[in-house]
Design a protein around this motif. Structure first.
Motif, PDB file in Angstrom:
ATOM      1  N   VAL A 140       0.800  -1.227   0.000  1.00  0.00           N
ATOM      2  CA  VAL A 140       0.000   0.000   0.000  1.00  0.00           C
ATOM      3  C   VAL A 140       0.832   1.277   0.000  1.00  0.00           C
ATOM      4  N   VAL A 141       2.114   1.192   0.390  1.00  0.00           N
ATOM      5  CA  VAL A 141       2.949   2.401   0.338  1.00  0.00           C
ATOM      6  C   VAL A 141       3.891   2.368  -0.862  1.00  0.00           C
ATOM      7  N   LYS A 160      -4.314  11.974   9.548  1.00  0.00           N
ATOM      8  CA  LYS A 160      -5.679  11.988   9.010  1.00  0.00           C
ATOM      9  C   LYS A 160      -5.667  12.018   7.485  1.00  0.00           C
ATOM     10  N   TYR A 161      -4.783  12.815   6.914  1.00  0.00           N
ATOM     11  CA  TYR A 161      -4.677  12.903   5.455  1.00  0.00           C
ATOM     12  C   TYR A 161      -4.228  11.574   4.855  1.00  0.00           C
ATOM     13  N   VAL A 162      -3.198  10.984   5.430  1.00  0.00           N
ATOM     14  CA  VAL A 162      -2.681   9.710   4.916  1.00  0.00           C
ATOM     15  C   VAL A 162      -3.754   8.627   4.986  1.00  0.00           C
ATOM     16  N   LEU A 163      -4.438   8.526   6.103  1.00  0.00           N
ATOM     17  CA  LEU A 163      -5.451   7.480   6.269  1.00  0.00           C
ATOM     18  C   LEU A 163      -6.609   7.636   5.289  1.00  0.00           C
ATOM     19  N   PRO A 188      -8.582   2.741   2.239  1.00  0.00           N
ATOM     20  CA  PRO A 188      -9.192   2.006   1.122  1.00  0.00           C
ATOM     21  C   PRO A 188      -8.219   1.047   0.443  1.00  0.00           C
ATOM     22  N   GLU A 189      -6.936   1.425   0.365  1.00  0.00           N
ATOM     23  CA  GLU A 189      -5.948   0.549  -0.263  1.00  0.00           C
ATOM     24  C   GLU A 189      -5.663  -0.682   0.598  1.00  0.00           C
ATOM     25  N   VAL A 190      -5.659  -0.503   1.916  1.00  0.00           N
ATOM     26  CA  VAL A 190      -5.470  -1.639   2.825  1.00  0.00           C
ATOM     27  C   VAL A 190      -6.638  -2.616   2.679  1.00  0.00           C
ATOM     28  N   THR A 245      -6.357  -4.481  -0.574  1.00  0.00           N
ATOM     29  CA  THR A 245      -5.287  -5.477  -0.537  1.00  0.00           C
ATOM     30  C   THR A 245      -5.702  -6.711   0.256  1.00  0.00           C
ATOM     31  N   VAL A 246      -6.341  -6.491   1.398  1.00  0.00           N
ATOM     32  CA  VAL A 246      -6.779  -7.608   2.236  1.00  0.00           C
ATOM     33  C   VAL A 246      -7.851  -8.428   1.535  1.00  0.00           C
ATOM     34  N   SER A 247      -8.804  -7.753   0.891  1.00  0.00           N
ATOM     35  CA  SER A 247      -9.903  -8.467   0.218  1.00  0.00           C
ATOM     36  C   SER A 247      -9.419  -9.241  -1.003  1.00  0.00           C
TER      37      SER A 247
END
Length: 238
Positions: free
Chosen positions: A87-88, A146-149, A154-156, A159-161
């Motif tokens: 994700v990064v 807050k901005y990063v999250l 959504p990307e996390v 990736t998990v799904s």
């Protein structure tokens, strides 16, 4: 960078960007610097580039992501590391940058711009990190978090799904666990013109062969062959 070096039109664009992503800057010059690719300083000596901000933003991004993963998931360390690395990554950050229209605000040297620099994934990802670094300096950790999250969560979840490992990785790990061997992929055929080729690949596990599977790239065909093997091979019989 001095305030009078930012035109009213440019400042308006920067403020519009801030509004679109839900952030505020006290020092707009910091945000402006985040959009300066290093090639710009080759032509405008007084302009600061975004490399130092990128360095800082990379660390903030990593910390925010690691903290979120630790608090929100019960997965073992290995899984968390895999999710974080995905994700990064440049592959993830560059499309986000395009969706936020960061490319339209990037400033770079003429040569870099002529070579399509504003759409290069590495440059876009670096700019994303520079903005995070600038925002952290201007507003502090909580605001940067807050901005990063806002775009990392959504990307996390995606990736998990989608599963943490691709089919080739899953097949290799499972086959090696039972047999101490590695899967062997064989290109069966490659057909079609250069711009529209089809690859046909099979995978061999010991004395058993699975596939062939077809894909528009060799990598895609290998993934599909690995998927077939995962579904059909009885690993406990080894």
């Amino acid at each position: 960078m001095k305030k009078d070096m930012i035109s009213a039109e440019r400042k308006s664009k920067l403020l519009k960007f801030c509004k679109s992503v839900g952030i505020k800057f006290k020092n707009i010059e910091l945000l402006e610097q985040a959009f300066h690719h290093r090639s710009l300083t080759n032509e405008i000596k007084s302009a600061k580039n975004n490399e130092r901000l990128e360095f800082l933003g990379d660390s903030v991004l990593g910390m925010v992501t690691a903290s979120y993963l630790y608090k929100s998931l019960e997965n073992p360390e290995g899984d968390l590391a895999k999710i974080k690395s995905q994700v990064v990554s440049e592959k993830t950050l560059a499309p986000i940058a395009l969706s936020l229209h960061i490319n339209s605000l990037l400033l770079m040297g003429h040569g870099e711009q002529m070579s399509g620099g504003q759409t290069k994934p590495a440059i876009l990802a670096d700019c994303m990190e520079a903005i995070i670094g600038a925002y952290y300096l201007d507003q502090g950790y909580k605001a940067a978090e807050k901005y990063v999250l806002s775009f990392i969560i959504p990307e996390v979840e995606k990736t998990v799904s989608n599963g943490l490992k691709d089919f080739k990785t899953q097949l290799q790990e499972r086959f090696q666990k039972y047999s101490k061997q590695t899967p062997r992929y064989q290109l069966i055929s490659k057909t079609g013109p250069d711009h529209d080729q089809t690859f046909e690949v099979s995978v061999q596990l010991g004395d058993k062969t699975f596939g062939p599977a077809k894909g528009k790239t060799k990598k895609e065909a290998e993934q599909l062959a690995a998927q077939i093997a995962l579904q059909k091979y009885d690993f406990t019989s080894i």
